[in-house]
Design a protein around this motif. Structure first.
Motif, mmCIF file in Angstrom:
data_model
loop_
_atom_site.group_PDB
_atom_site.id
_atom_site.type_symbol
_atom_site.label_atom_id
_atom_site.label_comp_id
_atom_site.label_asym_id
_atom_site.label_seq_id
_atom_site.Cartn_x
_atom_site.Cartn_y
_atom_site.Cartn_z
ATOM 1 N N THR A 1 3.593 8.432 6.785
ATOM 2 C CA THR A 1 3.008 6.968 6.576
ATOM 3 C C THR A 1 1.293 7.123 6.780
ATOM 4 O OG1 THR A 1 2.959 5.944 8.806
ATOM 5 C CG2 THR A 1 4.915 5.620 7.407
ATOM 6 N N HIS A 2 0.959 6.152 6.337
ATOM 7 C CA HIS A 2 -0.544 6.080 6.155
ATOM 8 C C HIS A 2 -1.232 4.752 6.233
ATOM 9 C CE1 HIS A 2 -0.616 4.932 2.020
ATOM 10 N NE2 HIS A 2 0.280 5.880 1.864
ATOM 11 N N GLY B 1 0.652 -1.302 0.223
ATOM 12 C CA GLY B 1 0.181 -0.116 -0.118
ATOM 13 C C GLY B 1 0.592 1.197 -0.080
ATOM 14 N N PHE B 2 2.005 1.287 -0.158
ATOM 15 C CA PHE B 2 3.035 2.412 0.000
ATOM 16 C C PHE B 2 3.518 2.671 -1.295
ATOM 17 C CE2 PHE B 2 4.101 2.173 4.716
ATOM 18 C CZ PHE B 2 2.550 2.640 5.001
ATOM 19 N N VAL C 1 4.774 6.587 0.151
ATOM 20 C CA VAL C 1 5.946 6.469 1.040
ATOM 21 C C VAL C 1 7.244 6.025 0.536
ATOM 22 C CG1 VAL C 1 6.547 5.544 3.195
ATOM 23 C CG2 VAL C 1 4.151 6.230 2.979
ATOM 24 N N LEU C 2 6.948 5.084 -0.191
ATOM 25 C CA LEU C 2 8.099 4.410 -0.789
ATOM 26 C C LEU C 2 9.372 5.326 -1.681
ATOM 27 C CD1 LEU C 2 7.189 0.579 -1.343
ATOM 28 C CD2 LEU C 2 8.289 1.800 0.587
ATOM 29 N N GLY D 1 -8.438 -3.092 -1.805
ATOM 30 C CA GLY D 1 -7.612 -4.112 -2.041
ATOM 31 C C GLY D 1 -6.441 -4.344 -1.293
ATOM 32 N N ALA D 2 -5.753 -3.244 -1.209
ATOM 33 C CA ALA D 2 -4.442 -3.343 -0.220
ATOM 34 C C ALA D 2 -4.786 -3.817 1.221
ATOM 35 C CB ALA D 2 -3.838 -1.757 -0.230
ATOM 36 N N GLU D 3 -5.918 -3.388 1.662
ATOM 37 C CA GLU D 3 -5.708 -3.909 2.990
ATOM 38 C C GLU D 3 -6.266 -5.337 3.126
ATOM 39 O OE1 GLU D 3 -6.387 -2.513 6.950
ATOM 40 O OE2 GLU D 3 -7.353 -1.102 5.556
#
Length: 461
Positions: A249-250, A46-47, A51-52, A256-258
């Protein structure tokens, strides 16, 4: 693994080995992964677009990093993946207290040994896993824990108090040529935070009255809650200034990511279909948007993982009670989630006494949303008419999946419902019953059929 590698400083030099800093090492390995199309962040979900890229830019710039985010957003997990950017094996001086490079010693003892032994200075090789240290910043952490202190045992052996070799090094010096991660940085007392200033800027340490300069080579990464970090002022300003990158971050931005995160992290003891994981993911999403929940504390991803594990455990318990094999979760198992996991959430002050009501309401919304997306385009009216016209269907923790299906005659809509969740005629009855039960619950929530429940039995009619 290291039998064919140099074992002395002379052999290391002859092999053309050149010392390089840990940040340069990480930069080169990260660039190599990006050029080759390899994923340098295994297990991080999900990042990818948020974030990445920011973290990669910070590492390429050689910055120390603090990750800001609420609980359960994967901050610690992300920091631990940094180990994969280190060289698999690296040379160190055999027997040295710190991870010093054989061609670049920094402590008085190692420098003396290097002068005495020359090219015969023994070399050993350390795996990258041994070059990562993690410290939880508890309030009782001392300067001695992080930086070091006088070792009374060495003093008792006859050395003078002014001898730098009487020092017992703390966690930061022992992370030389590696990565040190400090979790919950705001919890460090302010006087302890001061001890980090020289490490992060001048790259040396100061211990009591010793005049000792150690050119430490470390990557310092930390985590913090943004509430602590920005509002309560629990990190001193000079320390904030020394971090080159602050990255927010979040929680997963997409359902779908969850689901992928829960599937990856949960230890499921029974089969839990994707449609039930979607219910859990939507439930968590509703919790994060609810005004009844204290959003400053957040709704951790661990909540979703624990919910999936609870649903699986409920299915396994039913399997043991009535002999339903293999154990497969059904929507009725979702009822256990609010009861079991209520304590993992922080509610707003005005919601006292309504906690269970709030959770049940949001769970029903999640079920309705999931059924709407799963069965979109299917006319469930024939199933509603059948149940209303004298074919009640019972479910519960003591109702076998076969009995649930036996209460309904063959209908084309039942096959369509099963197909939408990936269940076929030859699949276990529990998988088909799980799809049918979701359709029945959807009809109840849209007020097309009724539902009566007692302690362990629910009847749709």
């Amino acid at each position: 693994m290291t039998s064919d590698l140099p074992t002395t400083a002379g052999a290391l030099r002859a092999a053309g080995h050149v010392p390089r800093g840990v940040k340069a090492e990480i930069r080169e390995n990260l660039l190599a992964a990006l050029r080759e199309g390899r994923n340098p962040w295994p297990g991080i979900v999900g990042f990818d677009r948020t974030v990445l890229p920011q973290l990669e830019r910070a590492l390429l710039a050689g910055h120390d990093v603090v990750l800001l985010g609420e609980r359960g957003q994967g901050k610690t997990r992300l920091l631990r993946t940094l180990v994969g950017l280190l060289d698999e094996w690296t040379p160190v001086i055999a027997g040295a207290e710190l991870n010093e490079h054989p061609l670049d010693p920094i402590t008085p003892e190692s420098k003396r040994r290097a002068r005495q032994l020359g090219d015969e200075l023994p070399v050993e090789w350390k795996h990258r896993d041994e070059r990562f240290a993690e410290k939880l910043a508890t309030p009782d952490t001392s300067v001695g824990d992080l930086v070091g202190d006088v070792d009374p045992v060495k003093v008792a052996q006859g050395r003078s108090l002014g001898d730098p070799e009487t020092i017992h090094y703390g966690l930061l010096p022992r992370s030389h040529r590696g990565i040190i991660a400090v979790n919950e940085l705001p919890d460090l007392a302010e006087r302890i935070q001061v001890a980090l200033l020289n490490v992060m800027e001048e790259r040396d340490i100061q211990i009591r009255g010793y005049t000792l300069r150690l050119p430490l080579d470390v990557l310092l990464v930390a985590t913090a809650n943004p509430e602590d970090y920005t509002n309560r002022g629990r990190i001193i300003t000079p320390l904030k200034d020394r971090f080159g990158a602050e990255i927010r971050t979040h929680y997963p931005l997409e359902i779908g990511a969850e689901i992928d995160l829960v599937r990856q992290e949960a230890g499921l003891v029974a089969e839990v279909g994707d449609h039930l994981l979607e219910v859990i993911a939507r439930f968590v999403r509703h919790l994060r948007e609810s005004s009844s929940i204290d959003q400053r504390s957040g709704v951790s991803a661990r909540f979703a993982v624990a919910a999936a594990e609870t649903v699986a455990a409920s299915a396994l318990r039913r399997s043991a009670l009535i002999g339903e094999n293999p154990p497969i979760a059904r929507p009725v198992d979702l009822d256990s989630v609010p009861e079991v996991l209520r304590g993992k959430l922080e509610f707003e002050a005005g919601e006292e006494g309504r906690e269970q009501e709030v959770l049940v309401h949001l769970l029903r919304r999640a079920i309705a949303d999931t059924a709407r997306s799963t069965f979109a385009g299917i006319n469930l009216r024939p199933l509603a008419e059948l149940v209303s016209d004298g074919h009640p269907v019972a479910t519960g923790e003591r109702v076998h999946a076969g009995d649930l299906l036996a209460a309904l005659p063959e209908l084309p809509v039942l096959h369509e419902v099963a197909q939408r969740v990936g269940a076929g005629p030859k699949d276990p009855v529990g998988r088909i019953a799980s799809a049918v039960e979701l359709a029945l619950e959807s009809l109840y929530l849209t007020r097309q059929i009724a539902k009566d429940s007692d302690d362990d039995r629910t009847v749709y009619g």
